[in-house]
Scaffold this motif. Structure first.
Motif, PDB file in Angstrom:
ATOM      1  N   ALA A   1      -4.664   0.392   6.104  1.00 18.94           N
ATOM      2  CA  ALA A   1      -3.406  -0.333   6.294  1.00 18.94           C
ATOM      3  C   ALA A   1      -3.646  -1.689   6.959  1.00 18.94           C
ATOM      4  O   ALA A   1      -3.008  -2.685   6.606  1.00 18.94           O
ATOM      5  CB  ALA A   1      -2.453   0.501   7.141  1.00 18.94           C
TER       6      ALA A   1
ATOM      7  N   SER B   1      -3.838  -5.859  13.852  1.00 22.09           N
ATOM      8  CA  SER B   1      -3.096  -6.605  12.841  1.00 22.09           C
ATOM      9  C   SER B   1      -1.746  -7.043  13.384  1.00 22.09           C
ATOM     10  O   SER B   1      -1.080  -6.305  14.114  1.00 22.09           O
ATOM     11  CB  SER B   1      -2.881  -5.742  11.591  1.00 22.09           C
ATOM     12  OG  SER B   1      -2.114  -6.450  10.634  1.00 22.09           O
TER      13      SER B   1
ATOM     14  N   CYS C   1      -4.394   7.656   4.511  1.00 24.82           N
ATOM     15  CA  CYS C   1      -3.959   6.319   4.930  1.00 24.82           C
ATOM     16  C   CYS C   1      -4.436   6.029   6.350  1.00 24.82           C
ATOM     17  O   CYS C   1      -3.621   5.862   7.264  1.00 24.82           O
ATOM     18  CB  CYS C   1      -2.447   6.184   4.824  1.00 24.82           C
ATOM     19  SG  CYS C   1      -1.519   7.512   5.620  1.00 24.82           S
TER      20      CYS C   1
ATOM     21  N   PHE D   1       3.989  -3.180   8.277  1.00 24.73           N
ATOM     22  CA  PHE D   1       3.643  -1.838   7.805  1.00 24.73           C
ATOM     23  C   PHE D   1       4.906  -1.012   7.639  1.00 24.73           C
ATOM     24  O   PHE D   1       5.967  -1.341   8.164  1.00 24.73           O
ATOM     25  CB  PHE D   1       2.685  -1.139   8.785  1.00 24.73           C
ATOM     26  CG  PHE D   1       3.300  -0.823  10.122  1.00 24.73           C
ATOM     27  CD1 PHE D   1       3.851   0.430  10.382  1.00 24.73           C
ATOM     28  CD2 PHE D   1       3.327  -1.777  11.144  1.00 24.73           C
ATOM     29  CE1 PHE D   1       4.420   0.726  11.606  1.00 24.73           C
ATOM     30  CE2 PHE D   1       3.894  -1.494  12.375  1.00 24.73           C
ATOM     31  CZ  PHE D   1       4.443  -0.232  12.608  1.00 24.73           C
TER      32      PHE D   1
ATOM     33  N   GLY E   1       0.996  -2.747   4.851  1.00 26.42           N
ATOM     34  CA  GLY E   1       0.259  -1.537   5.192  1.00 26.42           C
ATOM     35  C   GLY E   1       1.186  -0.345   5.216  1.00 26.42           C
ATOM     36  O   GLY E   1       2.407  -0.487   5.143  1.00 26.42           O
TER      37      GLY E   1
ATOM     38  N   VAL F   1      -5.058  -4.149   4.340  1.00 31.33           N
ATOM     39  CA  VAL F   1      -4.031  -4.591   3.399  1.00 31.33           C
ATOM     40  C   VAL F   1      -3.068  -5.567   4.071  1.00 31.33           C
ATOM     41  O   VAL F   1      -2.738  -6.626   3.516  1.00 31.33           O
ATOM     42  CB  VAL F   1      -3.265  -3.371   2.831  1.00 31.33           C
ATOM     43  CG1 VAL F   1      -2.040  -3.820   2.039  1.00 31.33           C
ATOM     44  CG2 VAL F   1      -4.177  -2.515   1.962  1.00 31.33           C
ATOM     45  N   ALA F   2      -2.636  -5.240   5.286  1.00 25.76           N
ATOM     46  CA  ALA F   2      -1.686  -6.103   5.988  1.00 25.76           C
ATOM     47  C   ALA F   2      -2.300  -7.448   6.355  1.00 25.76           C
ATOM     48  O   ALA F   2      -1.640  -8.489   6.259  1.00 25.76           O
ATOM     49  CB  ALA F   2      -1.171  -5.399   7.240  1.00 25.76           C
TER      50      ALA F   2
ATOM     51  N   PHE G   1      -2.972   0.207  14.666  1.00 28.54           N
ATOM     52  CA  PHE G   1      -2.622  -0.838  13.701  1.00 28.54           C
ATOM     53  C   PHE G   1      -2.281  -2.133  14.427  1.00 28.54           C
ATOM     54  O   PHE G   1      -2.787  -3.216  14.080  1.00 28.54           O
ATOM     55  CB  PHE G   1      -1.452  -0.370  12.840  1.00 28.54           C
ATOM     56  CG  PHE G   1      -0.997  -1.408  11.829  1.00 28.54           C
ATOM     57  CD1 PHE G   1      -1.492  -1.389  10.544  1.00 28.54           C
ATOM     58  CD2 PHE G   1      -0.070  -2.392  12.178  1.00 28.54           C
ATOM     59  CE1 PHE G   1      -1.093  -2.346   9.612  1.00 28.54           C
ATOM     60  CE2 PHE G   1       0.339  -3.346  11.263  1.00 28.54           C
ATOM     61  CZ  PHE G   1      -0.167  -3.330   9.980  1.00 28.54           C
TER      62      PHE G   1
ATOM     63  N   MET H   1       0.858  -1.186   0.000  1.00 29.82           N
ATOM     64  CA  MET H   1       0.000   0.000   0.000  1.00 29.82           C
ATOM     65  C   MET H   1       0.893   1.234   0.000  1.00 29.82           C
ATOM     66  O   MET H   1       1.844   1.329   0.770  1.00 29.82           O
ATOM     67  CB  MET H   1      -0.874  -0.005   1.260  1.00 29.82           C
ATOM     68  CG  MET H   1      -1.622   1.278   1.530  1.00 29.82           C
ATOM     69  SD  MET H   1      -2.384   1.226   3.181  1.00 29.82           S
ATOM     70  CE  MET H   1      -2.602   2.988   3.496  1.00 29.82           C
TER      71      MET H   1
END
Length: 356
Positions: free
Chosen positions: A35, A68, A30, A72, A45, A38-39, A64, A23
């Motif tokens: 993120a 997750s 963002c 990132f 991310g 995506v992660a 985050f 990403m």
């Protein structure tokens, strides 16, 4: 030459990814939700911290990590020299902008950016697996601190010369940005950002041949065909920005998302009209007027960003798409409105069908 599949496997193994999809760290666009999605789908991310204070960086990373266990990157601009101010010219810009939004007071251009050194310290404090740079190279002292902590440095480059300089400065990976990319161009020198515009599929193989470190391709990649093409030309992964903006997790203004869906490649233009730094966005009525010969040239970054602030805020409040800052890459029309995780999976599963 290794095959595309071997390169992507090595890259993913090195950086803890499930798929070679990154990403883009789009400052202001963002949110952690994007993120995280995506992660959690196996990609990388990202957060562009350009406008964030240290506490904001800490909060973003905490959110985050609560949702997750993926990977990132944090990204920040390398600062330009202090802008040269011209009060008379800024007055002409303010008069022009008053035709497009609220009147602009003289002090609007007095923009104070977050302290770069403090942002670097904030990134070290949260210990991300990857930090990335754009608009230049990190100071050698900061690079040494990254190396000591085992934090990888992904450096954005827009020319072969920048790629060589980044490798020599200690970058672990190069993010090769083609001129098709949406948002700000990552050129090391602001005054060359529009003069030196090289398409990704010309720049990418030239950089791959010039350096010995892995390369990530970005700019105009929004579907599986673009990912496969980038990997075939020597990239180890593909970075996607505009291609994620229509996903629900991106949370952009509905008018912006609608404009992306209907954009043809020729509907975008590189302009300094919003921030003073060259960036690619949709050619709205405001952009076309600002780029006309009769209009005053944009003030330097970040002065122009301050001068356009009230116009941009008013446009978001009213939903006036013709005055919004609609960053968009040339492949915006390929962007999907599916959940971000589905986009990640579709990009990689589709790309594999094109790879030998």
């Amino acid at each position: 030459m290794t095959t595309a599949r071997i390169r992507t496997e090595q890259f993913c193994r090195r950086y803890g990814l499930g798929v070679p999809i990154l990403m883009a760290p789009m400052a202001g666009s963002c949110p952690p939700s994007l993120a995280i999605a995506v992660a959690n789908a196996g990609g990388l991310g990202a957060c562009g911290i350009l406008h964030m204070q240290a506490a904001d960086v800490t909060a973003w990373v905490a959110q985050f990590r609560q949702q997750s266990e993926g990977v990132f990157q944090l990204n920040v601009w390398i600062p330009d020299p202090s802008p040269v101010r011209d009060a008379q010219h800024e007055a002409r810009v303010r008069d022009f902008l008053s035709q497009w939004g609220p009147s602009v007071p003289p002090e609007a251009g007095n923009v104070a950016l977050p302290d770069f050194a403090a942002q670097c310290e904030a990134m070290l404090a949260v210990d991300p697996p990857i930090v990335s740079s754009i608009m230049g190279l990190y100071p050698s002292g900061f690079v040494k601190q990254l190396k000591a902590r085992g934090i990888a440095w992904f450096a954005t480059v827009t020319t072969v010369a920048e790629a060589r300089a980044a490798q020599a400065a200690g970058a672990d990976v190069l993010v090769v940005q083609g001129m098709e990319a949406g948002g700000h161009r990552g050129s090391f020198e602001a005054d060359r950002a529009q003069a030196q515009q090289v398409g990704l599929f010309s720049l990418l193989p030239a950089v791959v041949d010039a350096v010995k470190i892995p390369v990530v391709a970005t700019g105009g990649i929004a579907d599986a065909r673009g990912v496969a093409a980038a990997l075939t030309l020597g990239a180890s992964a593909a970075q996607v920005g505009t291609g994620f903006l229509r996903s629900p997790e991106a949370k952009i203004h509905p008018a912006w998302a609608k404009a992306l869906a209907g954009a043809a490649p020729e509907d975008t233009v590189v302009t300094r009209a919003f921030s003073g730094r060259a960036g690619r966005g949709i050619a709205t009525d405001y952009v076309r007027a600002a780029e006309a010969a009769a209009a005053p040239a944009a003030a330097p970054y970040p002065v122009q960003r301050g001068l356009t602030s009230e116009m941009r805020k008013a446009a978001l409040q009213s939903g006036d798409v013709q005055k919004m800052q609609l960053w968009a890459g040339q492949s915006a029309g390929l962007a999907s409105d599916e959940p971000a995780a589905d986009i990640v999976r579709s990009l990689w599963s589709g790309a594999q069908q094109f790879l030998p």
